[in-house]
Design an enzyme around this catalytic site. Structure first.
Site, short mmCIF file in Angstrom:
data_model
loop_
_atom_site.label_atom_id
_atom_site.label_comp_id
_atom_site.label_asym_id
_atom_site.label_seq_id
_atom_site.Cartn_x
_atom_site.Cartn_y
_atom_site.Cartn_z
N LYS A 188 0.87 -1.19 0.00
CA LYS A 188 0.00 0.00 0.00
C LYS A 188 0.90 1.23 0.00
CE LYS A 188 -1.65 2.96 2.87
NZ LYS A 188 -1.74 4.16 2.03
N GLU B 72 9.51 2.25 10.79
CA GLU B 72 10.50 3.33 10.73
C GLU B 72 9.71 4.62 10.79
OE1 GLU B 72 13.60 3.25 10.99
OE2 GLU B 72 13.95 1.11 10.62
N CYS C 24 13.10 11.56 7.03
CA CYS C 24 13.15 11.28 8.47
C CYS C 24 14.58 11.35 8.97
CB CYS C 24 12.51 9.94 8.78
SG CYS C 24 13.24 8.58 7.90
N GLU D 135 9.24 16.77 15.32
CA GLU D 135 9.63 16.64 13.92
C GLU D 135 8.74 17.55 13.06
OE1 GLU D 135 8.89 12.92 11.81
OE2 GLU D 135 10.90 13.08 10.98
C1 UN1 Z 1 17.97 8.67 3.24
O1 UN1 Z 1 18.19 9.60 4.01
O2 UN1 Z 1 18.72 8.43 2.28
O3 UN1 Z 1 11.63 8.37 5.26
C2 UN1 Z 1 16.83 7.75 3.39
C3 UN1 Z 1 12.82 8.63 5.30
C4 UN1 Z 1 13.79 7.49 5.52
C5 UN1 Z 1 14.68 7.29 4.38
C6 UN1 Z 1 15.82 8.20 4.37
N1 UN1 Z 1 13.07 6.30 5.82
O4 UN1 Z 1 13.21 9.77 5.19
#
Ligand code: UN1
Length: 497
Positions: free
Chosen positions: A172, A247, A281, A377
């Protein structure tokens, strides 16, 4: 162009609803209409996946290798076209979009190889005459829920280990960016991925995602996205007895020490904070700078941030593309207002002109680590600069956060770099490099509130996408009634010792 539909059991399937995929650089530009599935689409996908998964798991690894390799080659050949689609639907600059499409191709190729490398272990039993084997098996049916900010790389890094290790997949993608995921589905189908092994169900998290979490036929969920949704998914998966990996957010620190090279520190910080419009992130959102270099750093960073060209993602001169949508832009602007209200001096951060959701990068100086703007954040092109007396205070502030994804330091001192590497509370540490921008073949993930469950990417991805089976094999009756005598050494080898 018709509606781009879900892929369920090898067939393109429409739904009751379709949604436009809008270009955030220019809201008049509609990329296409994409089906929005519902709970019944998930149910159908699970049924198809259950029928297909055993055959996929039992197929020669060569079969799985070849499918992944073919998709990798297809994505690589089409990286410019896919990069353009990505930039058009998500708003990353074209260079970033093509880079991400290339990364997705490399991930497919990497896991094509991993398919052939999955091995087990043979271990001596503590009981004589018994063999112990430890092997990995697929988890079964995995549900993948992916975010809008990496619309091709994150689906790629979840799909590839899932398929390499013999699982069937229901993906999804984010409702905001279904285009790249739909292209992945098309490429997998064209590469001969058997019907039902890979299923695409587009739609909203509240319907499609929620059904995936509660559906008893889905064995595991891998999620990347926001903290509140991720936490809910962990609870939901625990309730339904599913394996889960999430994550989530970050408030990643970049520590800049007095002995850092100023140009490196500024370019690393600007890249980490503002590139991809700060929508990572792994973005460097807290720049923790020691006193001796602080003022020079602020002066250079604010000048560099102000000089970054904000504009249409597809314009080759653009360095910062748009924010993904209106609600994200509203959120960013409200944090700019909050930082001001909390006493920061704010440079940049305003809305930029244009037909899309443009915002100038923002630097919040005079921030403290306790301010809300330094703790929550934002997920936009905003960075707080926090002054620290020395390395010890900087390290303490870097770790004083609920998150623990990526942590960086700029220094020319091996002593501080090594100490930081050991003591940073984060899953990833960067020395003289941006906190964002990672390799595709090594583990990715964080600690504390950023991540839950096993690491993603590289060979470590097998922890999540496989389950371990331990077998005990007695080739003959190992427990003779009269006890055991040790085997005799052959006379041939005895004289050697
Ligand atoms: C990166 O910094 O190359 O959602 C990857 C995000 C992370 C991936 C970052 N899961 O920003």
């Amino acid at each position: 162009m018709g509606v781009c539909e879900n892929l369920i059991g090898g067939a393109w399937v429409g739904g009751n609803e379709a949604a436009p995929n809008v270009n955030p650089s220019n809201t008049d530009d509609v990329i296409g209409e994409y089906t929005r599935g519902d709970a019944s689409a998930v149910d159908a996908a699970v049924e198809a996946a259950q029928a297909a998964q055993p055959g996929w798991a039992l197929a020669s690894p060569q079969v799985r290798h070849d499918v992944l390799e073919k998709v990798g080659a297809d994505l690589m050949a089409r990286r410019e076209e896919l990069g353009q689609l990505l930039s058009r639907e998500e708003g990353k600059t074209l260079a970033e979009g093509i880079g991400e499409a290339t990364r997705a191709a490399q991930i497919f190729k990497f896991f094509a190889g991993e398919t052939l490398r999955l091995g087990g272990e043979a271990i001596a039993s503590v009981r004589p005459g018994i063999e112990v084997m430890i092997e990995r098996e697929p988890v079964g049916i995995v549900g993948l829920i992916t975010p809008w900010n990496f619309p091709i790389a994150i689906p790629a890094w979840k799909i590839t280990p899932a398929l390499a290790y013999g699982n069937a997949v229901i993906l999804k993608p984010a409702d905001l960016t279904p285009g790249c995921a739909w292209e992945l589905a098309r490429s997998l189908k064209a590469a001969g991925c058997p019907d039902g092994v890979f299923n695409l169900v587009m739609g909203r998290g509240s319907t499609v995602g929620a059904r995936m979490v509660e559906h008893p036929g889905i064995d595991a969920i891998s999620f990347t996205g926001s903290v509140p949704v991720g936490r809910g998914i962990v609870v939901g998966c625990a309730t339904h007895g599913k394996k889960v990996q999430t994550e989530m957010g970050g408030k990643n620190p970049m520590v800049v020490l007095d002995d850092a090279d100023l140009d490196t520190a500024v370019s690393v910080s600007a890249n980490g904070a503002f590139f991809s419009t700060g929508q990572r992130c792994t973005a460097s959102s807290r720049l923790i700078v020691t006193e001796g270099i602080h003022d020079a750093f602020v002066e250079k960073l604010t000048a560099e941030a102000a000089a970054l060209k904000v504009g249409d993602a597809l314009d080759p001169a653009t360095q910062i593309g748009p924010v993904v949508d209106q609600s994200q832009l509203d959120q960013n602007l409200s944090y700019v207002a909050l930082a001001k209200a909390e006493g920061c001096e704010v440079s940049g951060g305003g809305r930029a002109n244009g037909p899309g959701f443009f915002q100038h990068p923002a630097v919040f100086t005079g921030a403290t680590n306790q301010m809300r703007s330094s703790r929550e954040e934002i997920f936009g092109p905003c960075a707080s600069v926090i002054k620290a007396a020395d390395y010890d205070e900087a390290l303490a502030m870097a770790n004083d956060t609920e998150f623990g994804l990526s942590s960086g330091i700029c220094t020319s001192s091996l002593k501080y770099a090594s100490h930081f590497r050991r003591h940073a509370e984060a899953g990833m540490v960067m020395v003289n490099l941006p906190t964002a921008g990672v390799d595709y073949h090594v583990p990715f993930g964080g600690c504390k509130g950023s991540s839950y469950g096993a690491r993603e990417q590289g060979a470590y991805a097998r922890e999540f996408y496989t389950t371990v089976k331990t077998s005990y094999i007695a080739p003959w009756n190992p427990i003779p009634a009269s006890g055991l005598s040790p085997p005799q050494r052959s006379t041939k080898t005895a004289h050697l010792t």
